[in-house]
Design a protein around this motif. Sequence first.
Motif, PDB file in Angstrom:
ATOM      1  N   ASP A  42      -7.496  15.749 -10.857  1.00 39.44           N
ATOM      2  CA  ASP A  42      -6.256  16.480 -10.576  1.00 39.44           C
ATOM      3  C   ASP A  42      -6.033  16.618  -9.074  1.00 39.44           C
ATOM      4  O   ASP A  42      -4.904  16.468  -8.590  1.00 39.44           O
ATOM      5  N   ASP A  43      -7.100  16.905  -8.348  1.00 41.39           N
ATOM      6  CA  ASP A  43      -6.988  17.036  -6.894  1.00 41.39           C
ATOM      7  C   ASP A  43      -6.647  15.692  -6.250  1.00 41.39           C
ATOM      8  O   ASP A  43      -5.849  15.626  -5.310  1.00 41.39           O
ATOM      9  N   ALA A  44      -7.267  14.625  -6.757  1.00 45.83           N
ATOM     10  CA  ALA A  44      -6.976  13.289  -6.225  1.00 45.83           C
ATOM     11  C   ALA A  44      -5.510  12.921  -6.447  1.00 45.83           C
ATOM     12  O   ALA A  44      -4.858  12.359  -5.561  1.00 45.83           O
ATOM     13  N   ILE A  45      -4.991  13.256  -7.614  1.00 46.38           N
ATOM     14  CA  ILE A  45      -3.583  12.975  -7.922  1.00 46.38           C
ATOM     15  C   ILE A  45      -2.670  13.764  -6.997  1.00 46.38           C
ATOM     16  O   ILE A  45      -1.686  13.236  -6.469  1.00 46.38           O
ATOM     17  N   SER A  46      -3.004  15.023  -6.786  1.00 50.37           N
ATOM     18  CA  SER A  46      -2.182  15.877  -5.931  1.00 50.37           C
ATOM     19  C   SER A  46      -2.154  15.374  -4.492  1.00 50.37           C
ATOM     20  O   SER A  46      -1.083  15.239  -3.880  1.00 50.37           O
ATOM     21  N   VAL A  47      -3.329  15.067  -3.946  1.00 54.60           N
ATOM     22  CA  VAL A  47      -3.409  14.585  -2.568  1.00 54.60           C
ATOM     23  C   VAL A  47      -2.766  13.205  -2.448  1.00 54.60           C
ATOM     24  O   VAL A  47      -2.031  12.925  -1.491  1.00 54.60           O
ATOM     25  N   GLY A  48      -3.041  12.348  -3.430  1.00 53.25           N
ATOM     26  CA  GLY A  48      -2.474  11.003  -3.398  1.00 53.25           C
ATOM     27  C   GLY A  48      -0.960  11.013  -3.440  1.00 53.25           C
ATOM     28  O   GLY A  48      -0.293  10.277  -2.694  1.00 53.25           O
ATOM     29  N   ASN A  49      -0.398  11.839  -4.296  1.00 53.88           N
ATOM     30  CA  ASN A  49       1.058  11.917  -4.386  1.00 53.88           C
ATOM     31  C   ASN A  49       1.671  12.497  -3.114  1.00 53.88           C
ATOM     32  O   ASN A  49       2.773  12.111  -2.713  1.00 53.88           O
ATOM     33  N   ARG A  50       0.938  13.410  -2.485  1.00 60.11           N
ATOM     34  CA  ARG A  50       1.433  13.948  -1.212  1.00 60.11           C
ATOM     35  C   ARG A  50       1.450  12.851  -0.149  1.00 60.11           C
ATOM     36  O   ARG A  50       2.383  12.752   0.646  1.00 60.11           O
ATOM     37  N   TYR A  51       0.403  12.037  -0.161  1.00 61.50           N
ATOM     38  CA  TYR A  51       0.365  10.917   0.785  1.00 61.50           C
ATOM     39  C   TYR A  51       1.548   9.977   0.552  1.00 61.50           C
ATOM     40  O   TYR A  51       2.226   9.564   1.502  1.00 61.50           O
ATOM     41  N   LEU A  52       1.798   9.632  -0.699  1.00 63.80           N
ATOM     42  CA  LEU A  52       2.857   8.684  -1.023  1.00 63.80           C
ATOM     43  C   LEU A  52       4.235   9.234  -0.668  1.00 63.80           C
ATOM     44  O   LEU A  52       5.147   8.480  -0.325  1.00 63.80           O
ATOM     45  N   LYS A  53       4.381  10.536  -0.753  1.00 64.90           N
ATOM     46  CA  LYS A  53       5.646  11.162  -0.372  1.00 64.90           C
ATOM     47  C   LYS A  53       5.836  11.124   1.144  1.00 64.90           C
ATOM     48  O   LYS A  53       6.947  10.891   1.641  1.00 64.90           O
ATOM     49  N   GLN A  54       4.753  11.334   1.875  1.00 63.18           N
ATOM     50  CA  GLN A  54       4.837  11.368   3.336  1.00 63.18           C
ATOM     51  C   GLN A  54       4.854   9.976   3.955  1.00 63.18           C
ATOM     52  O   GLN A  54       5.512   9.751   4.977  1.00 63.18           O
ATOM     53  N   TYR A  55       4.123   9.035   3.320  1.00 63.24           N
ATOM     54  CA  TYR A  55       3.982   7.691   3.905  1.00 63.24           C
ATOM     55  C   TYR A  55       4.264   6.619   2.837  1.00 63.24           C
ATOM     56  O   TYR A  55       3.378   5.844   2.474  1.00 63.24           O
ATOM     57  N   PRO A  56       5.477   6.573   2.311  1.00 65.57           N
ATOM     58  CA  PRO A  56       5.775   5.681   1.183  1.00 65.57           C
ATOM     59  C   PRO A  56       5.666   4.189   1.498  1.00 65.57           C
ATOM     60  O   PRO A  56       5.470   3.389   0.594  1.00 65.57           O
ATOM     61  N   LYS A  57       5.762   3.816   2.761  1.00 65.15           N
ATOM     62  CA  LYS A  57       5.746   2.397   3.122  1.00 65.15           C
ATOM     63  C   LYS A  57       4.557   2.040   4.017  1.00 65.15           C
ATOM     64  O   LYS A  57       4.587   1.028   4.717  1.00 65.15           O
ATOM     65  N   SER A  58       3.515   2.835   3.972  1.00 62.72           N
ATOM     66  CA  SER A  58       2.379   2.582   4.862  1.00 62.72           C
ATOM     67  C   SER A  58       1.510   1.443   4.337  1.00 62.72           C
ATOM     68  O   SER A  58       1.644   0.993   3.202  1.00 62.72           O
ATOM     69  N   GLN A  59       0.585   1.024   5.180  1.00 61.01           N
ATOM     70  CA  GLN A  59      -0.307  -0.074   4.821  1.00 61.01           C
ATOM     71  C   GLN A  59      -1.271   0.295   3.693  1.00 61.01           C
ATOM     72  O   GLN A  59      -1.838  -0.596   3.048  1.00 61.01           O
ATOM     73  N   ASP A  60      -1.471   1.576   3.457  1.00 60.37           N
ATOM     74  CA  ASP A  60      -2.398   2.014   2.406  1.00 60.37           C
ATOM     75  C   ASP A  60      -1.689   2.530   1.155  1.00 60.37           C
ATOM     76  O   ASP A  60      -2.351   3.042   0.248  1.00 60.37           O
ATOM     77  N   SER A  61      -0.383   2.382   1.088  1.00 61.04           N
ATOM     78  CA  SER A  61       0.361   2.922  -0.055  1.00 61.04           C
ATOM     79  C   SER A  61      -0.073   2.306  -1.374  1.00 61.04           C
ATOM     80  O   SER A  61      -0.201   3.002  -2.388  1.00 61.04           O
ATOM     81  N   ALA A  62      -0.291   0.998  -1.386  1.00 60.69           N
ATOM     82  CA  ALA A  62      -0.714   0.332  -2.624  1.00 60.69           C
ATOM     83  C   ALA A  62      -2.044   0.891  -3.112  1.00 60.69           C
ATOM     84  O   ALA A  62      -2.226   1.158  -4.308  1.00 60.69           O
ATOM     85  N   TYR A  63      -2.976   1.080  -2.172  1.00 64.71           N
ATOM     86  CA  TYR A  63      -4.298   1.588  -2.529  1.00 64.71           C
ATOM     87  C   TYR A  63      -4.219   3.010  -3.060  1.00 64.71           C
ATOM     88  O   TYR A  63      -4.830   3.340  -4.088  1.00 64.71           O
ATOM     89  N   VAL A  64      -3.448   3.855  -2.391  1.00 65.45           N
ATOM     90  CA  VAL A  64      -3.330   5.247  -2.831  1.00 65.45           C
ATOM     91  C   VAL A  64      -2.631   5.323  -4.183  1.00 65.45           C
ATOM     92  O   VAL A  64      -3.032   6.097  -5.058  1.00 65.45           O
ATOM     93  N   GLN A  65      -1.597   4.519  -4.370  1.00 63.99           N
ATOM     94  CA  GLN A  65      -0.920   4.494  -5.675  1.00 63.99           C
ATOM     95  C   GLN A  65      -1.890   4.073  -6.770  1.00 63.99           C
ATOM     96  O   GLN A  65      -1.897   4.628  -7.867  1.00 63.99           O
ATOM     97  N   TYR A  66      -2.728   3.106  -6.467  1.00 66.19           N
ATOM     98  CA  TYR A  66      -3.747   2.667  -7.417  1.00 66.19           C
ATOM     99  C   TYR A  66      -4.735   3.792  -7.713  1.00 66.19           C
ATOM    100  O   TYR A  66      -5.118   4.003  -8.877  1.00 66.19           O
ATOM    101  N   LEU A  67      -5.154   4.524  -6.678  1.00 68.02           N
ATOM    102  CA  LEU A  67      -6.090   5.637  -6.883  1.00 68.02           C
ATOM    103  C   LEU A  67      -5.484   6.723  -7.761  1.00 68.02           C
ATOM    104  O   LEU A  67      -6.173   7.322  -8.595  1.00 68.02           O
ATOM    105  N   VAL A  68      -4.190   6.973  -7.585  1.00 69.77           N
ATOM    106  CA  VAL A  68      -3.502   7.951  -8.441  1.00 69.77           C
ATOM    107  C   VAL A  68      -3.537   7.481  -9.893  1.00 69.77           C
ATOM    108  O   VAL A  68      -3.867   8.240 -10.814  1.00 69.77           O
ATOM    109  N   GLY A  69      -3.202   6.202 -10.118  1.00 66.92           N
ATOM    110  CA  GLY A  69      -3.256   5.661 -11.472  1.00 66.92           C
ATOM    111  C   GLY A  69      -4.653   5.694 -12.048  1.00 66.92           C
ATOM    112  O   GLY A  69      -4.850   6.000 -13.233  1.00 66.92           O
TER     113      GLY A  69
END
Length: 280
Positions: free
Chosen positions: A96-123
Motif C-alpha cells: 500500500d505504501d509503495a502504491i501511494s509513493v509510486g502514484n505520487r511520483y507519477l503525478k509529479q513526474y509523469p514523463k520522467s526517465q523512471d516513469s515506466a519503472y515506477v508504473q511497473y512497481l505500482v502494478g
Amino acid sequence: MRSFTRIGFLAIALIGTGVGLAACQSDKDIDITKLGFEAESPEVLYNQGLANMKAGNMAEAGRKFDAIDKQNPFTEWGRKALVMSTFVKQRMGRNDDAISVGNRYLKQYPKSQDSAYVQYLVGLSYSKQISDVTQDQKAAANTIAAMSIVVKDYPDSEYVEDAQAKIRFARDQLAGKEMQIGRYYLERKEYLAAIQRFRNVVETYPNTNQVEEALARLTETYYAMGIVEEAQTAAAVLGRNYPDSQWYADSYKLLQSGGVQPRENRGSWISRAGAKLIGA
C-alpha cells in the motif's frame, strides 16, 4: 543542485520545529534524528540508502530515501529518492505504501526517465495483493489497470513482458471469481444467475484458463433448464476449441445420456463468443 551545509541545515530544521539552536547545543542528549530530520546532504543520504540496500538493510535504506523526500522535495535528489522509496517499500512487502509513493511520483513526474519503472512497481505492488478467488478481487482489477499502462504507454520498456504476464494472471483470477459465484448459483439451482456468470467468463475473459469449465457449466446449466439447443451449442464450442479436455468429455457424456450430441447453433451468443476463443 542546491544543498545545505550541516550547520545551516540543522539551524533551519530546528527553527521549523520551534526548537532553538541554542537549546540543542545546551542539551547533549537531543538526538536530531528523533525529530524527523537527517543532518546530511541529500547526496550523502542517497548514497547511504544505496549502501543499506546493498547490505540488505531495507528498512534503514527506506528511512534515508524518505528523509530526502521530506527534506528536499521537488529536487532531482528528491525525485530519485521517490523512485527508490517505491522500490524499497515494494520489496519489503509494504505494498500500500509503495502504491501511494509510486502514484505520487507519477503525478509529479509523469514523463520522467523512471516513469515506466515506477508504473511497473505500482502494478507489481497491486499484483502482490491478489488473493485467492474466494476473496475480493479488487487487487486483480487494479493490477490490470496499472500494468496495462505499462504496456500501452511504455511499449519499448523492459517491463512489458512481465506486465503482460501479470495481466494474464489477474484476468485468470477475475474469471475464477466469476466461476466461483456461478457454481454457487448452480448448486442452488438458480440457473439464470449462474448462466450470467458463466457467460461473463466466456465473453469477457475468453482466453483465460477458466473458459473450458465455463462452457461445460453452460452445457450443464442449459441442459438442466431444458434448453437443449443451447446446451448442445456450448458443448460443440467447447469441443471445437478444447477437444482433448476432460470438461468436453463430461459435457459430451451428459448430452449423450439424453440422446443428443453437441451441435452448434450459429445464431447463438455462445457461437459468436466462441469465435474469440483460442482454438477458433
